[in-house]
Design a protein around this motif. Structure first.
Motif, PDB file in Angstrom:
ATOM      1  N   SER A 167       0.833  -1.201   0.000  1.00  0.00           N
ATOM      2  CA  SER A 167       0.000   0.000   0.000  1.00  0.00           C
ATOM      3  C   SER A 167       0.871   1.256   0.000  1.00  0.00           C
ATOM      4  O   SER A 167       0.605   2.225  -0.714  1.00  0.00           O
ATOM      5  CB  SER A 167      -0.897  -0.033   1.241  1.00  0.00           C
ATOM      6  N   VAL A 168       1.936   1.222   0.799  1.00  0.00           N
ATOM      7  CA  VAL A 168       2.853   2.360   0.862  1.00  0.00           C
ATOM      8  C   VAL A 168       3.500   2.581  -0.502  1.00  0.00           C
ATOM      9  O   VAL A 168       3.555   3.704  -1.018  1.00  0.00           O
ATOM     10  CB  VAL A 168       3.946   2.106   1.931  1.00  0.00           C
ATOM     11  N   ILE A 169       3.952   1.491  -1.120  1.00  0.00           N
ATOM     12  CA  ILE A 169       4.632   1.588  -2.411  1.00  0.00           C
ATOM     13  C   ILE A 169       3.713   2.194  -3.470  1.00  0.00           C
ATOM     14  O   ILE A 169       4.136   2.979  -4.304  1.00  0.00           O
ATOM     15  CB  ILE A 169       5.137   0.194  -2.853  1.00  0.00           C
ATOM     16  N   LEU A 170       2.426   1.864  -3.391  1.00  0.00           N
ATOM     17  CA  LEU A 170       1.491   2.384  -4.388  1.00  0.00           C
ATOM     18  C   LEU A 170       1.006   3.789  -4.068  1.00  0.00           C
ATOM     19  O   LEU A 170       0.218   4.366  -4.808  1.00  0.00           O
ATOM     20  CB  LEU A 170       0.307   1.436  -4.550  1.00  0.00           C
ATOM     21  N   GLY A 171       1.473   4.325  -2.945  1.00  0.00           N
ATOM     22  CA  GLY A 171       1.136   5.710  -2.647  1.00  0.00           C
ATOM     23  C   GLY A 171      -0.237   5.902  -2.038  1.00  0.00           C
ATOM     24  O   GLY A 171      -0.816   6.980  -2.105  1.00  0.00           O
ATOM     25  N   GLN A 172      -0.802   4.840  -1.441  1.00  0.00           N
ATOM     26  CA  GLN A 172      -2.126   4.981  -0.808  1.00  0.00           C
ATOM     27  C   GLN A 172      -2.028   5.663   0.549  1.00  0.00           C
ATOM     28  O   GLN A 172      -3.007   6.184   1.057  1.00  0.00           O
ATOM     29  CB  GLN A 172      -2.765   3.590  -0.606  1.00  0.00           C
ATOM     30  N   THR A 173      -0.836   5.617   1.159  1.00  0.00           N
ATOM     31  CA  THR A 173      -0.729   6.023   2.560  1.00  0.00           C
ATOM     32  C   THR A 173      -0.121   7.403   2.704  1.00  0.00           C
ATOM     33  O   THR A 173       0.437   7.967   1.770  1.00  0.00           O
ATOM     34  CB  THR A 173       0.180   5.042   3.316  1.00  0.00           C
ATOM     35  N   GLY A 174      -0.202   7.901   3.920  1.00  0.00           N
ATOM     36  CA  GLY A 174       0.515   9.121   4.258  1.00  0.00           C
ATOM     37  C   GLY A 174       1.918   8.769   4.734  1.00  0.00           C
ATOM     38  O   GLY A 174       2.377   7.640   4.583  1.00  0.00           O
ATOM     39  N   GLN A 175       2.600   9.763   5.305  1.00  0.00           N
ATOM     40  CA  GLN A 175       3.962   9.552   5.811  1.00  0.00           C
ATOM     41  C   GLN A 175       3.959   8.614   7.007  1.00  0.00           C
ATOM     42  O   GLN A 175       2.953   8.448   7.682  1.00  0.00           O
ATOM     43  CB  GLN A 175       4.571  10.898   6.226  1.00  0.00           C
ATOM     44  N   PHE A 176       5.101   8.017   7.263  1.00  0.00           N
ATOM     45  CA  PHE A 176       5.286   7.208   8.458  1.00  0.00           C
ATOM     46  C   PHE A 176       5.398   8.151   9.657  1.00  0.00           C
ATOM     47  O   PHE A 176       6.132   9.125   9.628  1.00  0.00           O
ATOM     48  CB  PHE A 176       6.568   6.389   8.322  1.00  0.00           C
ATOM     49  N   GLN A 177       4.600   7.848  10.670  1.00  0.00           N
ATOM     50  CA  GLN A 177       4.622   8.694  11.868  1.00  0.00           C
ATOM     51  C   GLN A 177       5.456   7.995  12.936  1.00  0.00           C
ATOM     52  O   GLN A 177       5.042   6.999  13.506  1.00  0.00           O
ATOM     53  CB  GLN A 177       3.179   8.955  12.330  1.00  0.00           C
ATOM     54  N   LYS A 178       6.616   8.538  13.162  1.00  0.00           N
ATOM     55  CA  LYS A 178       7.598   7.882  14.014  1.00  0.00           C
ATOM     56  C   LYS A 178       7.081   7.634  15.427  1.00  0.00           C
ATOM     57  O   LYS A 178       7.357   6.595  16.026  1.00  0.00           O
ATOM     58  CB  LYS A 178       8.883   8.732  14.075  1.00  0.00           C
ATOM     59  N   ASP A 179       6.325   8.607  15.985  1.00  0.00           N
ATOM     60  CA  ASP A 179       5.896   8.486  17.380  1.00  0.00           C
ATOM     61  C   ASP A 179       4.984   7.282  17.605  1.00  0.00           C
ATOM     62  O   ASP A 179       5.119   6.554  18.584  1.00  0.00           O
ATOM     63  CB  ASP A 179       5.213   9.783  17.850  1.00  0.00           C
ATOM     64  N   VAL A 180       4.060   7.037  16.652  1.00  0.00           N
ATOM     65  CA  VAL A 180       3.156   5.887  16.820  1.00  0.00           C
ATOM     66  C   VAL A 180       3.580   4.688  15.955  1.00  0.00           C
ATOM     67  O   VAL A 180       2.960   3.630  16.006  1.00  0.00           O
ATOM     68  CB  VAL A 180       1.690   6.257  16.481  1.00  0.00           C
ATOM     69  N   GLU A 181       4.632   4.860  15.175  1.00  0.00           N
ATOM     70  CA  GLU A 181       5.123   3.814  14.281  1.00  0.00           C
ATOM     71  C   GLU A 181       4.047   3.316  13.317  1.00  0.00           C
ATOM     72  O   GLU A 181       3.854   2.122  13.132  1.00  0.00           O
ATOM     73  CB  GLU A 181       5.701   2.638  15.089  1.00  0.00           C
ATOM     74  N   LYS A 182       3.303   4.273  12.767  1.00  0.00           N
ATOM     75  CA  LYS A 182       2.259   3.913  11.820  1.00  0.00           C
ATOM     76  C   LYS A 182       2.274   4.868  10.645  1.00  0.00           C
ATOM     77  O   LYS A 182       2.760   5.994  10.761  1.00  0.00           O
ATOM     78  CB  LYS A 182       0.885   3.981  12.510  1.00  0.00           C
TER      79      LYS A 182
END
Lengths: 397, 397
Positions: free
Chosen positions: A130-145
């Motif tokens: 999903s990340v590779i296809l650009g469906q997601t937002g940035q990785f949020q380091k604090d929550v690791e999501k």
């Protein structure tokens, strides 16, 4: 691509395992990490493949490209063996080179403008593709999501089934049962709620049933056992965990013709186009192996292999239970999910590797909700599983 | 997905072929349409696969998941056989289930925010996978092209090599040589210009060399024969057209470590991540077949098979030449590209099918610049190729 965090989990474990072997060249390292089968492929299946290989060198036995969707006979056998009473037909089955590839092809079909929900913890391929296809937002380091993904927490408190009343609507829901990594199989009642939830929200449910043959109780083996599922679900499955992984590299995806986009267009037509454009065909030798798997002798042989791994899972469960750990999964899946409350998964992973030379998988590799757990795979020869359990007992006695 | 036009070319041809067979159930239909191999796989290769299949049913011979990038021994054999003098190493080779799948994986890696150039006519997978990933604009009915794609026209007037001075800069350039469908192989001088063009523009060149073994003259067999190509090019290739397609479902992609994005990050690292996330591994039986292909006996056997198809191509070229047609390709590729000036390709296709029961491929299926041509494939048994040529001579005498 830039958003992707660290390495894919399993190559990272392989790296640490190699480093460990360099440090302790004499150690008898046991791998219960990556979910890789170890038992020989039943002879009835390999004979089917060898026979096909030989046939391909004869004029009469040669065949070139088959249909991208797979050979008619194999599609029919999959439909009747696994979906016999469920009105899933030969034409609903797309034979492929495996579940991971199909998940990626489904993501390509959905495109970058969709929202998705995923169990947490979960098999990394859903989120990473999903990340590779650009469906997601940035990785949020604090929550690791990642942003723009709906994580459905599954833990001992909720019986490893998400509280759907707190889950936001998404276009796509990935759901794996029996689950990798927790080993939990959802009940009929839970899946009925999940199907209803997808229907209410107009979501497509992608159901990964790669471990269905490990189910011991009366949990559904297919999402299509749930009334109404054909209008909301796609099922992804594989021969890998039954009959030896890479010998076959063979899986399938069932896309019922009843599944329609909101504009009434059949999802199966889109998937067919994706398969024809981005994939050739599964090796026809592998397809011959798949057909041998589904013969009466092949099914019996697969059940025997699965039985070996299930007994392994039992042995691992008993070992950790006797040591006082809370243990989940194992009954309906080849994975045992062991709780180490308050500890970091990678610390537990490292301690076990350092002191027992056994490779496991850190739960946090499947998402932050997996932290405090390790996944112990039941794929191993009996002797090595017994030896690993002996070492666990020495470490934690 | 909505932007995609009509069906994928080859399923559409299969549909018309089936309709024809319904209409003429007695006809001896000959297929020189889809580029599908017909000769048995050499025994040395199928034996290698059968042996591997049998080994998988033994404790000693069993292996589970291999590395996603392919088995070390096969990667090394591909590097030394095809890139021996070109400093392409084992670690640059990614073994896959075939070129079409790799093209799609490359597109996933490039993502939706890139611009691409493609030869016209060309194999449909480049453009269709680009459309699916959202790289292109809408289909423009008047010119039969997608927006945001740079089409590089290849025709008899320019010797099937684009006039680069008229080509706009794009992020990615797809280039197939020997070409499918025109059968033309680019010369060393032309490819030197193409590499320079990519370098000047900071473009990545994706070079499809799936037909390299058909080259008869001194055209380069790999883009990496061109100095400097390792800094701009990826090469996609396959065993399909040499050793029988679906028996193996085996190809490879070479991504040199010298190829970097503008920020200095190695493209190979990104591709490795794509492969690990969206693909499992090629069947290890197929990989054993690949290894057998690259043994001295296997190479000799593959050359023999290729030789049969090349002679077929000669026979087809001679037939159409003797009938007064302008004929291209065939010398360095298993495809003959026949010119029917002023006629529509689908009309020619239909007339040939209706009157001779021979299935060809309409050139316009490869883009509007292919209109007025048909592609005749040399993949067929000698007897059927001779019979097809006899029928062509009756039709056009």
């Amino acid at each position: 691509m830039d958003k992707l965090q660290a390495g894919y989990l399993f190559p990272e474990i392989a790296r640490r395992r190699s480093a460990h072997m360099l440090k302790y060249p004499e150690a008898q390292v046991i791998s219960l990490g990556i979910g890789d089968t170890t038992e020989p492929i039943p002879e009835v299946i390999t004979s089917g493949m060898a026979k096909k290989a030989h046939a391909l060198s004869t004029l009469e036995g040669y065949s070139g490209y088959g249909a991208e969707q797979g050979e008619k006979q194999l599609r029919a056998a999959i439909a009747s063996t696994y979906y016999g009473d469920l009105s899933i037909e030969e034409s609903d089955i797309f034979v492929s080179d495996g579940a991971k590839s199909d998940i990626s092809r489904l993501q390509v079909m959905f495109g970058s403008n969709v929202t998705m929900a995923v169990q947490e913890p979960s098999y990394p391929a859903y989120v990473d593709s999903s990340v590779i296809l650009g469906q997601t937002g940035q990785f949020q380091k604090d929550v690791e999501k990642y942003g723009n993904i709906e994580y459905m927490k599954c833990n001992p408190e909720n019986g490893f089934f998400p509280d759907l009343s707190t889950v936001s609507r998404t276009d796509i829901i990935f759901f794996c049962s029996p689950n990798n990594p927790t080993g939990n199989a959802a009940t009929r009642e839970q899946l009925t709620r999940l199907v209803q939830f997808a229907k209410d929200n107009g979501s497509i449910l992608v159901y990964d049933s790669a471990y269905a043959m490990y189910i011991s109780d009366d949990s559904p083996r297919s999402i299509f056992e749930i009334p109404g599922a054909k209008e909301v679900a796609i099922e992804v499955s594989s021969f890998s965990k039954y009959a030896g992984s890479t010998g076959l590299a063979l899986g399938w995806t069932a896309v019922p013709k009843e599944l329609l986009y909101s504009d009434g267009f059949p999802v199966a037509k889109d998937f067919n186009r994706i398969v024809c454009t981005t994939f050739n065909v599964a090796s026809n030798i592998s397809q011959a192996g798949g057909l041998a798997c589904l013969s009466p002798e092949g099914l019996e042989a697969m059940h025997k292999v699965v039985g070996v791994y299930k007994e392994n899972a039992n042995i691992i469960m008993e070992a950790f239970t006797s040591l006082g750990f809370s243990v989940y999964g194992g009954k309906n899946a080849p994975y045992v999910w062991v709780h180490f409350p308050g500890q970091s998964s990678w610390d537990v992973f490292s301690e076990i590797l350092e002191k027992t030379h056994v490779v496991t998988t850190p739960g946090s590799g499947f998402g932050p909700a997996g932290d405090g757990f390790i996944r112990v795979s039941a794929f191993g020869h009996r002797g090595t599983v017994l030896e690993a359990c002996k070492r666990f007992k020495q470490l934690y006695k």
